[in-house]
Design an enzyme around this catalytic site. Structure first.
Site, PDB file in Angstrom:
ATOM      1  N   ARG A  15       4.687  -1.576   8.618  1.00 33.82           N
ATOM      2  CA  ARG A  15       3.411  -1.315   7.938  1.00 33.82           C
ATOM      3  C   ARG A  15       3.513  -1.630   6.440  1.00 33.82           C
ATOM      4  O   ARG A  15       2.939  -2.596   5.955  1.00 33.82           O
ATOM      5  CB  ARG A  15       2.997   0.148   8.156  1.00 33.82           C
ATOM      6  CG  ARG A  15       1.556   0.454   7.796  1.00 33.82           C
ATOM      7  CD  ARG A  15       1.306   0.709   6.327  1.00 33.82           C
ATOM      8  NE  ARG A  15       2.100   1.802   5.780  1.00 33.82           N
ATOM      9  CZ  ARG A  15       2.132   2.090   4.489  1.00 33.82           C
ATOM     10  NH1 ARG A  15       1.452   1.380   3.606  1.00 33.82           N
ATOM     11  NH2 ARG A  15       2.894   3.076   4.052  1.00 33.82           N
ATOM     12  N   ASP A  16       4.290  -0.853   5.711  1.00 31.46           N
ATOM     13  CA  ASP A  16       4.294  -1.015   4.250  1.00 31.46           C
ATOM     14  C   ASP A  16       4.969  -2.313   3.834  1.00 31.46           C
ATOM     15  O   ASP A  16       4.588  -2.941   2.846  1.00 31.46           O
ATOM     16  CB  ASP A  16       5.013   0.175   3.597  1.00 31.46           C
ATOM     17  CG  ASP A  16       4.547   0.431   2.176  1.00 31.46           C
ATOM     18  OD1 ASP A  16       3.620  -0.275   1.729  1.00 31.46           O
ATOM     19  OD2 ASP A  16       5.097   1.317   1.516  1.00 31.46           O
ATOM     20  N   HIS A 207       9.099   8.578  -0.859  1.00 30.15           N
ATOM     21  CA  HIS A 207       8.778   7.194  -0.495  1.00 30.15           C
ATOM     22  C   HIS A 207       8.961   6.347  -1.763  1.00 30.15           C
ATOM     23  O   HIS A 207       8.056   6.255  -2.589  1.00 30.15           O
ATOM     24  CB  HIS A 207       7.335   7.181   0.017  1.00 30.15           C
ATOM     25  CG  HIS A 207       6.781   5.849   0.387  1.00 30.15           C
ATOM     26  ND1 HIS A 207       6.533   5.473   1.692  1.00 30.15           N
ATOM     27  CD2 HIS A 207       6.383   4.802  -0.363  1.00 30.15           C
ATOM     28  CE1 HIS A 207       6.004   4.260   1.712  1.00 30.15           C
ATOM     29  NE2 HIS A 207       5.902   3.827   0.475  1.00 30.15           N
ATOM     30  N   HIS A 209       9.830   2.913  -3.976  1.00 29.72           N
ATOM     31  CA  HIS A 209       9.825   1.450  -4.008  1.00 29.72           C
ATOM     32  C   HIS A 209      10.895   1.022  -5.010  1.00 29.72           C
ATOM     33  O   HIS A 209      11.148   1.722  -5.998  1.00 29.72           O
ATOM     34  CB  HIS A 209       8.442   0.922  -4.416  1.00 29.72           C
ATOM     35  CG  HIS A 209       7.436   0.977  -3.302  1.00 29.72           C
ATOM     36  ND1 HIS A 209       6.728  -0.123  -2.866  1.00 29.72           N
ATOM     37  CD2 HIS A 209       7.018   1.997  -2.514  1.00 29.72           C
ATOM     38  CE1 HIS A 209       5.923   0.222  -1.872  1.00 29.72           C
ATOM     39  NE2 HIS A 209       6.069   1.511  -1.635  1.00 29.72           N
ATOM     40  N   CYS A 240       5.295  -5.819  -4.438  1.00 32.77           N
ATOM     41  CA  CYS A 240       4.439  -4.921  -5.184  1.00 32.77           C
ATOM     42  C   CYS A 240       3.319  -5.771  -5.767  1.00 32.77           C
ATOM     43  O   CYS A 240       3.583  -6.670  -6.565  1.00 32.77           O
ATOM     44  CB  CYS A 240       5.240  -4.240  -6.289  1.00 32.77           C
ATOM     45  SG  CYS A 240       4.209  -3.228  -7.337  1.00 32.77           S
ATOM     46  N   ASN A 249       9.748  -1.940  -0.890  1.00 34.60           N
ATOM     47  CA  ASN A 249      10.190  -0.553  -0.667  1.00 34.60           C
ATOM     48  C   ASN A 249      11.711  -0.466  -0.773  1.00 34.60           C
ATOM     49  O   ASN A 249      12.424  -1.454  -0.616  1.00 34.60           O
ATOM     50  CB  ASN A 249       9.827  -0.131   0.759  1.00 34.60           C
ATOM     51  CG  ASN A 249       8.367   0.085   0.955  1.00 34.60           C
ATOM     52  OD1 ASN A 249       7.599  -0.867   0.931  1.00 34.60           O
ATOM     53  ND2 ASN A 249       7.967   1.316   1.153  1.00 34.60           N
TER      54      ASN A 249
END
Ligand code: HMG
Ligand code: MG
Length: 299
Positions: A15-16, A207, A209, A240, A249
Site C-alpha cells: 500500500r504505502d 510509522h 519514513h 516522498c 518508508n
C-alpha cells in the site's frame, strides 16, 4: 538502555510503498508478491487502499488484489479506507481489517483527503462504527506527526487531540506517521515522552519514513519508550511526494536485520524477505534503496 524481547513489524509496502512508486505493477504481479510476503512470517500485511483512483491510480486495482491473493491463516490482510464508499468495497472483498487515516496538520489533511480536520471526524466516526458492526478491527493513522510539508513543526498536543478523537471513535490501534520523514531521534524522544502517560502505548505503532536516513535511529528511541509495533515497507519501497528522489518508508528488511542482530524477535524470515524484495524490484525495474537490498544486489 532497555530492549524488548519481541517486536511486531507490520508490512505496508503493497500500500504505502506502491502508492508512491511511479512505475505501475500489474495486478497479477502484486498478487504474486503479496503471496510471497505471506510466506515470510508476517502476521499483518496492508495490501492496498480503497481510495479514489484519480488520487492514487497505482492502487486502482484494490478490489482485484484483495480478491486475488491467497489468504494464509494467522495473517491479517488490511486495507486503507477514507470514507464509507471505500469501506463498502473493502467489506465486499472481506479484508480482515481496515485503516482510517487523517493528518495532525490542517493543510496536509485538506490536501490529502479534501476535508478539514473537523469535517473528517464525522466521516471517520461513521466508518469506524460500520466496520465494527461488521466485526472488523480498525487501525487509525495520524499523518504529519513530526512535521508537515506546508506548516512545518506540529505541536504534540495537536497529535494527541487527533489521536484521542480516533480512540474515542473506537479504533483498536493507532499508527503515528512521520509522513515526510523529518523526525529526528530527539524529537521522537520528546514527542513520545509527552504522549506516554496520555495514550496506551501497547496500542501505538510508529510509522517512520526514511527520507533523511533517520528512521532506524527513530526506532531505537521508540523502543526506549516501550513501543513495540512498527510499520515497514519492504526494500524501502515508495518515495516522498514532497522530497524529490527521496527514499520511502523505513525498509522492513533493514528493520528486521537490525532487530535480528540485537536478538529481538520478529518472527520474520530475512531470506524470504529478500527474495520477495528481489521479485518486486525486478517488476519495478529499479534497484530498491534499502541497505539490505544494496548488499543483496552486489552478491
Ligand atoms: P473527494 O473528491 O472529496 O470525494 O475525495 P467526494 O466524497 O466529494 O466524492 C467525489 C467523487 O469521488 C464521487 O464520484 C465519489 O463517488 C468518488 P462522482 O460522483 O464524482 O463520480 N469517491 C470515491 N471513489 C472511489 N473510492 C472512494 C471514493 N470516495 C469518493 N473511496 C477522497 C475524497 C478521500 C475520496 C479522496 O481525497 C481520496 O481518495 N484521497 C486519497 C488520499 C490518499 O490515499 N493518500 C495517501 C494515503 S495517506 C498516507 O499515505 C499516510 C500514511 O501512510 C501514514 C503516514 O505516512 O503518515 C497512512
Ligand atoms: Mg506512510
Amino acid at each position: 538502555m532497555k530492549w524488548p524481547d519481541k517486536v511486531t513489524v507490520k508490512e505496508v509496502g503493497p500500500r504505502d510503498g506502491l502508492q508512491n512508486e511511479k512505475g505501475s505493477i500489474a495486478t497479477e504481479d502484486k498478487i504474486e508478491w503479496i503471496n510471497q510476503l505471506s510466506e515470510a512470517g508476517y502476521d499483518y500485511i496492508e495490501i492496498s487502499s480503497f481510495v479514489h483512483p484519480k488520487w492514487i491510480p497505482q492502487l486502482k486495482d484494490a478490489r482485484e488484489v484483495a480478491e486475488g491473493i491467497t489468504r494464509k491463516e494467522g495473517i491479517t490482510y488490511a486495507a486503507l479506507v477514507p470514507n464509507m464508499k471505500g469501506l463498502e468495497v473493502a467489506l465486499e472483498t472481506n479484508v480482515d481489517e481496515v485503516s482510517v487515516f487523517m493528518s495532525a496538520s490542517e493543510s496536509h489533511n485538506k490536501n490529502n483527503i479534501n476535508k478539514t480536520i473537523e469535517e473528517t471526524y464525522p466521516v471517520l466516526e461513521e466508518v469506524v462504527k460500520e466496520a465494527k458492526s461488521n466485526h472488523k478491527p480498525v487501525r487509525g493513522y495520524v499523518s504529519t506527526v513530526f512535521g508537515c510539508p506546508y506548516e512545518g513543526n506540529i505541536p504534540p498536543s495537536q497529535v494527541l487531540e487527533v489521536s484521542n478523537r480516533l480512540f474515542d471513535m473506537g479504533i483498536d490501534e493507532l499508527s503515528l506517521g512521520d509522513t515526510i520523514g523529518v523526525a529526528d531521534p530527539k524529537q521522537v524522544d520528546q514527542t513520545l515522552h509527552y504522549l506516554k502517560d496520555k495514550l496506551d502505548f501497547s496500542k501505538v505503532a510508529m510509522h517512520f519514513h526514511n527520507t533523511q536516513g533517520m528512521a532506524l535511529a527513530n526506532v531505537l528511541v521508540s523502543l526506549q519508550h516501550d513501543i513495540s509495533l512498527f510499520d515497514g515497507s519492504l526494500g524501502g519501497l515508495g518515495g516522498c511526494p514532497y522530497a524529490k528522489g527521496a527514499s520511502g518508508n523505513l525498509a522492513t528488511d533493514d528493520l528486521v536485520y537490525m532487530l535480528d542482530s540485537m536478538g529481538i524477535q520478529t518472527g520474520i524470515h530475512q531470506g524470504k524477505l529478500l527474495e520477495a524484495a528481489s521479485y518486486i524490484q525486478e517488476k519495478l525495474g529499479k534497484a530498491l534503496p534499502s541497505h539490505q537490498m544494496q548488499v543483496n544486489n552486489r552478491i
